[in-house]
Enzyme design. Structure first.
Site, PDB file in Angstrom:
ATOM      1  N   HIS A 112       7.885 -72.353  12.690  1.00  0.00           N
ATOM      2  CA  HIS A 112       7.825 -73.262  13.617  1.00  0.00           C
ATOM      3  C   HIS A 112       6.769 -73.065  14.763  1.00  0.00           C
ATOM      4  CE1 HIS A 112       9.740 -71.014  16.835  1.00  0.00           C
ATOM      5  NE2 HIS A 112      10.888 -70.722  16.004  1.00  0.00           N
ATOM      6  N   CYS A 115      12.675 -66.245  13.927  1.00  0.00           N
ATOM      7  CA  CYS A 115      11.939 -67.161  13.099  1.00  0.00           C
ATOM      8  C   CYS A 115      10.353 -66.612  13.031  1.00  0.00           C
ATOM      9  CB  CYS A 115      11.882 -68.478  13.654  1.00  0.00           C
ATOM     10  SG  CYS A 115      13.410 -69.249  13.327  1.00  0.00           S
TER      11      CYS A 115
END
Length: 159
Positions: A112, A134
């Protein structure tokens, strides 16, 4: 001179029309994400990882980025981060290991951009490890990545 520089920049930035990204590799130790067409690297990005990046994700909250072979399984259109694509963690092996350790393996692991509403400079994303597990890129790089990869593309993450 300006025109020559712009043409050179366009050549470097654009992906050859014959290239097809068929693998994403993440080298956690180097903080790099690579898009590959066969054995050829067609893009390289500097990344940020989970706050405790060394080692494989074992459970929810350990702030580790998983290691192994997974797949980019879907794009999230409604995310708390600027554009994101989900990684298929946990797989069966991860869930089995977590069950034997009586822990939740966690999930919701993505590639992301910045958190929505963040107005920090692009280099902030890669200046330190700040995610909960992430893989973070700049917003511009996230746009680039999503224009080049398809859902179902394998991703290999290693130290």
């Amino acid at each position: 001179m300006k025109t020559k520089a712009l043409l050179l920049l366009a050549f470097v930035v654009s992906l050859p029309s014959y290239a097809a990204v068929d693998l994403v590799k993440v080298d956690k130790s180097k903080r790099r994400l690579y898009l590959l067409d066969g054995q050829q690297v067609v893009r390289e990005y500097r990344i940020a990882l989970g706050k405790s990046p060394k080692g494989h994700k074992q459970q929810e909250g350990d702030q580790k980025t998983p290691e192994g072979r997974y797949y980019l399984d879907f794009v999230l259109n409604d995310s708390q981060f600027y554009r994101s694509i989900h990684i298929s963690y946990p797989n069966l092996k991860d869930r089995t290991q977590a069950m034997s350790n009586k822990v939740d393996p966690g999930g919701d692991i993505k590639i992301h951009g910045l958190k929505n509403g963040e107005t920090r400079p692009a280099n902030y994303v890669q200046s330190f490890d700040w995610t909960d597990g992430c893989i973070a890129l700049t917003n511009q790089e996230m746009d680039d990545l999503l224009s080049l990869v398809s859902t179902g593309t394998p991703i290999e993450i290693y130290w």
